[in-house]
Scaffold this motif. Sequence first.
Motif, short mmCIF file in Angstrom:
data_model
loop_
_atom_site.label_atom_id
_atom_site.label_comp_id
_atom_site.label_asym_id
_atom_site.label_seq_id
_atom_site.Cartn_x
_atom_site.Cartn_y
_atom_site.Cartn_z
N TRP A 27 65.90 -44.97 46.89
CA TRP A 27 65.19 -43.92 47.61
C TRP A 27 65.03 -44.34 49.06
O TRP A 27 64.41 -45.35 49.35
CB TRP A 27 63.83 -43.65 46.96
N THR A 43 63.14 -44.06 51.81
CA THR A 43 61.78 -43.60 52.07
C THR A 43 61.57 -43.12 53.50
O THR A 43 60.69 -42.31 53.77
CB THR A 43 60.76 -44.71 51.75
N GLY A 66 56.65 -38.12 47.00
CA GLY A 66 57.24 -39.38 46.57
C GLY A 66 56.79 -39.78 45.18
O GLY A 66 57.59 -40.26 44.36
N LEU A 86 63.20 -49.08 47.09
CA LEU A 86 62.72 -48.29 48.22
C LEU A 86 63.32 -48.88 49.49
O LEU A 86 63.06 -50.03 49.85
CB LEU A 86 61.19 -48.34 48.29
N PRO A 132 61.31 -49.63 55.04
CA PRO A 132 60.21 -49.06 54.26
C PRO A 132 58.83 -49.49 54.76
O PRO A 132 57.84 -48.77 54.54
CB PRO A 132 60.47 -49.57 52.83
N ILE A 184 53.66 -47.29 51.78
CA ILE A 184 54.68 -47.98 50.97
C ILE A 184 54.05 -48.77 49.82
O ILE A 184 54.57 -48.82 48.70
CB ILE A 184 55.60 -48.87 51.84
N THR A 227 62.04 -53.42 47.09
CA THR A 227 62.17 -52.82 48.42
C THR A 227 63.25 -53.54 49.21
O THR A 227 63.65 -54.65 48.87
CB THR A 227 60.85 -52.88 49.22
#
Length: 409
Positions: free
Chosen positions: A26, A28, A57, A76, A81, A87, A103
């Motif tokens: 994703w 973000t 989200g 992410l 991010p 986050i 992440t």
Amino acid sequence: MHSHRDKTPIRMPVYDVNDRPFMVIWETTNACDLACRHCRAEAIADVVPGTLTTEEGKRLLDQIEQFGKPRPIVILTGGDPFKREDIFDLVAYGTEIGLPMATSPSGTPLLNHDNLHRLKESGAKAISLSIDGSTPELHDNFRRVDGSFRMTVDGWRAAHEAGLKIQLNTTVTRYNLTDLPNIFRLVQDMGVMTWSVFFLVPTGRGKMEDEVTPEEFEDVMNWLYDAGKLLSAKTTEGHHYKRIVLQRALLDKLGVDPVPVMGLGETYQRLKNHFEQVADFSNERYVEEDRMRRSPMHINAGNGFVFISRHGDVFPSGFMPVPAGNVKERSLVEIYQESPLFQDLRSPDKYEGKCGQCEFRYVCGGSRSRAYAVTGSSLGEEPFCTYEPGSFPYIGQLEAYLQTPEEAL
């Protein structure tokens, strides 16, 4: 897991990738303080309007959870991010509903002790960092920000201290081709879970003139097979590495020199010689015969892998800008399972050119993203693969591994 698969050198998800992805990325945000030469997202300094909100989200994470068990890995990414103030809330929410969260932050001042410890406390299991040169000069030139190398290395140490697992990513370009063994030694010394060597897709800021040649692709991947005996290595958008692992593992078993059989060139020899001079071979994990029996996980664009943009658009990968729907309008589960684009990408017999004729199509498939970027067709021929179908002289001894996933069950 099925016993047949246990014995094969092909790593496959233990479930049908037609039903669920192995990995969900994703994006973000596209906000980032770097200006990297190859940036897919063409990142800018600030979060732009239209980016999925915190609530949107969380709804996306709920949709991912609905794929069921085993849960997909959720990464992410960005941009950076850490440019999103929520986050940590998003990581905590994903963890709370049972998703394995990771992440992919950038090497900026935000990659610091406090943020990494908060990430770990929120439930993140791992992070991925990028190093594209073994020295500050080489890396910072690529990232176009002075000090990025030092910030990344400091963040690397802080992530270790926080108890996060680390994947280190390196993008192969003509700028760092000869530096790869030095980067390998840095990775060895610093310690990682996996070294992922990324092969450029000409999209976003990535340009064809930054690419190495198809022959150099082959040489680098063959060298990576050698290097992979010292630490866990994989490729991103270098799907023919899975073919090479199969070929090289068999040649190792047969005691056959890979150079003439694989048609390896000067780049392979140069990397191999340099590697033998700089790598640490004292590592107790080094097992010449057994280390490299299994290829990286067999996932590809839309085939075990899915990318969601900052606006909620669903793509087969971040490097194939062909939307199949939007998570604000339709469930990610439905889009992944039912989109004609995704279904086609999971059908190697539909691939065009030599990819569709290749005996390795079920375990390799080529980079669908690079095929799209260069040919305009997501089912097109992988333009940076030099292998000619049927040319490997020992193919008969690999046939058991080249079946469709259904046949392998």
